[in-house]
Design an enzyme around this catalytic site. Structure first.
Site, short mmCIF file in Angstrom:
data_model
loop_
_atom_site.label_atom_id
_atom_site.label_comp_id
_atom_site.label_asym_id
_atom_site.label_seq_id
_atom_site.Cartn_x
_atom_site.Cartn_y
_atom_site.Cartn_z
N VAL A 82 -44.31 -26.61 49.83
CA VAL A 82 -44.26 -25.47 50.76
C VAL A 82 -42.80 -25.23 51.14
CG1 VAL A 82 -46.59 -25.84 51.67
CG2 VAL A 82 -44.67 -27.00 52.76
N VAL A 111 -41.23 -30.44 50.65
CA VAL A 111 -40.56 -29.39 51.41
C VAL A 111 -39.54 -28.71 50.49
CG1 VAL A 111 -38.98 -28.99 53.33
CG2 VAL A 111 -40.89 -30.58 53.60
N LYS A 112 -39.72 -27.40 50.30
CA LYS A 112 -38.79 -26.67 49.42
C LYS A 112 -37.61 -26.14 50.24
CE LYS A 112 -40.42 -24.04 45.94
NZ LYS A 112 -41.25 -22.96 45.33
N LEU A 113 -36.44 -26.33 49.67
CA LEU A 113 -35.19 -25.87 50.30
C LEU A 113 -34.36 -25.19 49.23
CD1 LEU A 113 -34.54 -29.31 51.97
CD2 LEU A 113 -34.76 -27.20 53.29
#
Ligand code: G3P
Length: 285
Positions: A82, A111-113
């Site tokens: 996400v 966690v997408k960054l």
């Protein structure tokens, strides 16, 4: 059942749990799912709420969480990514706080960054605390080098997502970037897993599989094409279309301090702008 030749993990690239169900049925397996703001903005329930004028900036996050939970119920052992909301000005402190919120949705979530300076500072902090990170919008070998170096010693897992189709769009042979990063990471014995993204064709899919990519995320259209041509057909026998796109040469980069790599890429900035526009479009008056 996963074909026996396939060691690469296959994820679905979608913000719609109905597609998760369909992909699981069509493929007979599914190792995970990636989402992003543009994909979640296309989720039918979210579109309906938007059209009814009942979405606010806060309620969209509970909707996104519901989507992620529905996906997890369908593939409980799958890896689910996400994305942190960030624009070109978001400082790493905010990304870290938002990343921690997302990591609290359920255990094991990724966690997408963005693969920018601020995104990498956040990734270094979050991954050192055991949070899994997926560095998105990667368009260069230098950016992948920085992902590796910024997250050495991470307690969480680390993915890097090079976007193949968008490099093809500007006249490059996107698959070359995957091959180059895999080679560099093998030389460095890297902990980072390469996740081929922005897959637009079976050539992209089979090119990644043949290159030995760790993970590939494919949209529903590619799931359907793959199923139609036969999942058990050996990708090594696939006939690739002749492309006149420019090759991307391998760069002999040394492992070093991540802040010293030139990680700027115009497509990363454009990608962030598109995510922001799609996301803000959901609650625009
Ligand atoms: O996985 C990234 C993907 O959603 C972007 O795909 O086709 O918009 O470049 P595309």
């Amino acid at each position: 059942m996963k074909p026996s030749y396939l060691t690469t993990k296959i994820f679905l690239d979608s913000g719609n749990p109905l597609e998760t169900k369909q992909a699981l049925t069509d493929l007979g397996f599914l190792d995970g799912q990636t989402t992003n703001p543009s994909l979640v903005a296309k989720n039918p329930r979210i579109v309906e709420l938007k059209n009814a004028g009942s979405l606010s900036e806060d309620s969209i996050w509970s909707q996104y969480k519901l989507v992620a939970e529905e996906i997890r119920n369908i593939i409980p052992h799958g890896s689910i990514s996400v994305e942190v909301f960030s624009d070109l000005e978001t400082p790493h402190e905010e990304m870290i706080n938002r990343g921690k919120d997302l990591a609290g949705w359920f255990p094991g979530i990724f966690v997408k960054l963005p693969t920018t300076h601020e995104g990498l500072v956040a990734a270094r902090a979050l991954s050192s605390e055991g949070i899994n990170v997926n560095m998105t919008l990667c368009f260069s070998q230098e950016q992948a080098a920085a992902v590796h170096s910024a997250t050495v010693g991470a307690a969480g897992q680390v993915y890097v997502s090079p976007f193949i189709g968008r490099l093809d769009d500007i006249g490059f042979h996107g698959i070359d970037l995957i091959k180059n990063i895999l080679l560099m990471y093998r030389n460095w014995n890297s902990h980072v897993q390469v996740l081929g993204a922005s897959i637009r064709s079976l050539d992209h899919l089979f090119g990644c599989i043949n290159a030995g990519c760790d993970i590939i995320t494919i949209p529903m259209s590619i799931v359907e094409l793959w199923k139609a041509q036969g999942l058990n057909n050996d990708p090594a026998q696939h006939e690739f279309a002749i492309s006149d796109n420019k090759p991307i040469p391998y760069r002999d980069i040394s492992e070093g301090d991540w802040v010293l790599y030139d990680i700027h890429h115009e497509l990363t900035n454009k990608g962030i702008e598109k995510f922001v526009a799609d996301w803000k479009g959901l609650f625009a008056k």
